[in-house]
Design a protein around this motif. Structure first.
Motif, PDB file in Angstrom:
ATOM      1  N   ASP A 157       0.798  -1.195   0.130  1.00 27.79           N
ATOM      2  CA  ASP A 157       0.000  -0.168  -0.045  1.00 27.79           C
ATOM      3  C   ASP A 157       0.835   1.327   0.055  1.00 27.79           C
ATOM      4  O   ASP A 157       0.492   2.149  -0.760  1.00 27.79           O
ATOM      5  CB  ASP A 157      -0.835   0.108   1.291  1.00 27.79           C
ATOM      6  N   HIS A 158       1.897   1.039   0.725  1.00 32.76           N
ATOM      7  CA  HIS A 158       2.901   2.154   0.979  1.00 32.76           C
ATOM      8  C   HIS A 158       3.587   2.702  -0.590  1.00 32.76           C
ATOM      9  O   HIS A 158       3.715   3.917  -0.817  1.00 32.76           O
ATOM     10  CB  HIS A 158       3.953   1.881   2.000  1.00 32.76           C
ATOM     11  N   LYS A 159       3.782   1.673  -1.074  1.00 30.62           N
ATOM     12  CA  LYS A 159       4.603   1.721  -2.427  1.00 30.62           C
ATOM     13  C   LYS A 159       3.683   2.584  -3.278  1.00 30.62           C
ATOM     14  O   LYS A 159       4.048   3.609  -3.860  1.00 30.62           O
ATOM     15  CB  LYS A 159       4.910   0.276  -3.138  1.00 30.62           C
ATOM     16  N   ILE A 160       2.311   2.105  -3.594  1.00 30.82           N
ATOM     17  CA  ILE A 160       1.473   2.464  -4.275  1.00 30.82           C
ATOM     18  C   ILE A 160       1.252   4.121  -4.193  1.00 30.82           C
ATOM     19  O   ILE A 160       1.145   4.953  -4.985  1.00 30.82           O
ATOM     20  CB  ILE A 160      -0.032   1.763  -4.390  1.00 30.82           C
ATOM     21  N   GLU A 161       1.060   4.341  -2.747  1.00 32.95           N
ATOM     22  CA  GLU A 161       1.002   5.880  -2.437  1.00 32.95           C
ATOM     23  C   GLU A 161       2.041   6.495  -2.735  1.00 32.95           C
ATOM     24  O   GLU A 161       1.947   7.589  -3.238  1.00 32.95           O
ATOM     25  CB  GLU A 161       0.622   5.517  -0.797  1.00 32.95           C
ATOM     26  N   LYS A 162       3.298   6.325  -2.389  1.00 32.50           N
ATOM     27  CA  LYS A 162       4.572   6.920  -2.676  1.00 32.50           C
ATOM     28  C   LYS A 162       4.690   7.172  -4.305  1.00 32.50           C
ATOM     29  O   LYS A 162       4.587   8.379  -4.539  1.00 32.50           O
ATOM     30  CB  LYS A 162       5.798   6.225  -2.429  1.00 32.50           C
ATOM     31  N   GLN A 163       4.321   6.189  -5.003  1.00 29.91           N
ATOM     32  CA  GLN A 163       4.597   6.324  -6.480  1.00 29.91           C
ATOM     33  C   GLN A 163       3.236   7.582  -6.973  1.00 29.91           C
ATOM     34  O   GLN A 163       3.651   8.502  -7.689  1.00 29.91           O
ATOM     35  CB  GLN A 163       4.057   5.017  -7.269  1.00 29.91           C
ATOM     36  N   ARG A 164       2.285   7.255  -6.604  1.00 29.85           N
ATOM     37  CA  ARG A 164       1.077   8.132  -6.785  1.00 29.85           C
ATOM     38  C   ARG A 164       1.525   9.698  -6.255  1.00 29.85           C
ATOM     39  O   ARG A 164       1.329  10.450  -7.205  1.00 29.85           O
ATOM     40  CB  ARG A 164      -0.321   7.994  -6.012  1.00 29.85           C
TER      41      ARG A 164
END
Ligand SMILES: Nc1nc2c(ncn2[C@@H]2O[C@H](COP(=O)(O)OP(=O)(O)OP(=O)(O)O)[C@@H](O)[C@H]2O)c(=O)[nH]1
Length: 309
Positions: A157-164
């Motif tokens: 979840d954190h990965k996706i959030e950072k990428q966004r």
């Protein structure tokens, strides 16, 4: 099979313009595409280069010293895959008059900007913006690639959030500067899994001008051949067992032997395969399926190109 690196070119403490070896990058008159590795200090640039091209184990990168000069290296695995990597020290000062960034960007095919996702990335984003806008003004055809790196420490979840978040902020900055036409590609990477190989493979594929033509030719070969695809897939999977992850297996599911049989492929006739034409077709299918396989599981494209060159 791996990408061979030729003898590293000397690292330069000088501005590239005053280094005579930089002035002539050509090998036998052919200029190799240049890939730049840029980003803040300790973002992981040298580690990426060492793990992908020198088979260094990720844990060994803990002992790498900070780069304080531009390091250049030739990489070639075949006549198709041949390029130069320039690893930059963390803090390049674009305003330093001895730094000839115009000369550097003019001959660049891809610029990889590495962002440490485990660190505060505000400064990295402003450096990315400065770098991309400078480079684009000199050479609009550069491929801009952003590696959101060290994601091994983050939850999904954190990965996706950072990428966004990084994607949004970067695009907002470009829009504010009136440069919304600049396209950046983003990748979540780590040297601790296959993601860094996958990302580098995609960057390199963009630098192979012959790729679309080769794919077209191979499609023609395949359309006239009835030799099974699953032999090729099995061969490639067995050659790369050490890289095969659960994800890869999932990606390869469409190539399962049952499905291939249903698609009308039949087992190869070994007598016929001995004949010259069939052999060419067979190699073509291996090559084509190798490319697809490389794409779906992110192995270095040189791995496949190198096999059949
Ligand atoms: N967790 C984690 N650490 C990484 C990763 N990649 C690199 N590192 C660590 O990050 C630190 C800095 O790596 P370097 O490759 O020296 O960074 P650099 O960008 O070349 O640094 P400069 O030469 O100072 O510009 C090292 O301790 C690496 O082990 C990664 O994917 N995950």
């Amino acid at each position: 099979m791996h990408i061979n690196t030729e003898t590293p070119l000397p690292c330069s403490y000088l501005s590239p313009s005053s280094d005579p070896s930089v002035a002539d990058d050509s090998v036998n008159g052919v200029v190799k595409p240049r890939i730049l590795l840029m980003g803040l200090r300790r973002s992981g640039k040298s580690s990426i280069q060492k793990v992908v091209f020198h088979k260094m184990s990720p844990s060994e990168t803990l002992f790498l010293e900070s780069t304080n000069k531009i390091c250049r290296e030739d990489v070639s695995s075949s006549s198709f895959v041949s390029f130069q990597i320039w690893d930059f020290p963390g803090q390049i000062d674009f305003f330093d008059p001895t730094f000839d960034y115009e000369m550097i960007f003019r001959g660049t095919g891809a610029l990889i900007f590495v962002i440490d996702s485990q660190d505060d990335y505000v400064e990295a984003l402003s450096r990315l913006h400065l770098t991309v806008t400078r480079a684009y003004k000199v050479n609009p055809s550069i491929s801009f690639e952003v590696f959101i790196h060290k994601v091994d420490g983050l939850s999904d979840d954190h990965k996706i959030e950072k990428q966004r978040d990084i994607h949004k902020r970067t695009n907002n900055d470009l829009t504010d500067a009136g440069l919304e036409q600049i396209h950046l590609s983003f990748y979540l990477t780590s040297i601790y899994d296959h993601s860094i190989f996958e990302a580098f493979s995609k960057v390199v594929q963009k630098l192979i001008p012959q790729l679309p033509t080769l794919e077209n030719l191979l499609n023609i070969f395949i359309s006239v051949s009835n030799i099974v695809l699953w032999h090729a897939i099995r061969l490639i999977v067995s050659l790369n067992k050490q890289h095969v992850s659960t994800n890869t297996k999932k990606n390869c599911a469409p190539f399962s032997s049952m499905r291939l049989r249903n698609m009308g492929f039949t087992a190869p006739n070994h007598n016929k395969a001995k004949q010259r034409n069939d052999l060419y077709c067979y190699r073509a299918i291996l090559f084509k399926s190798g490319l697809s396989f490389t794409r779906c599981c992110g192995l270095p494209v040189g791995l496949i190109l190198g096999l059949f060159s």
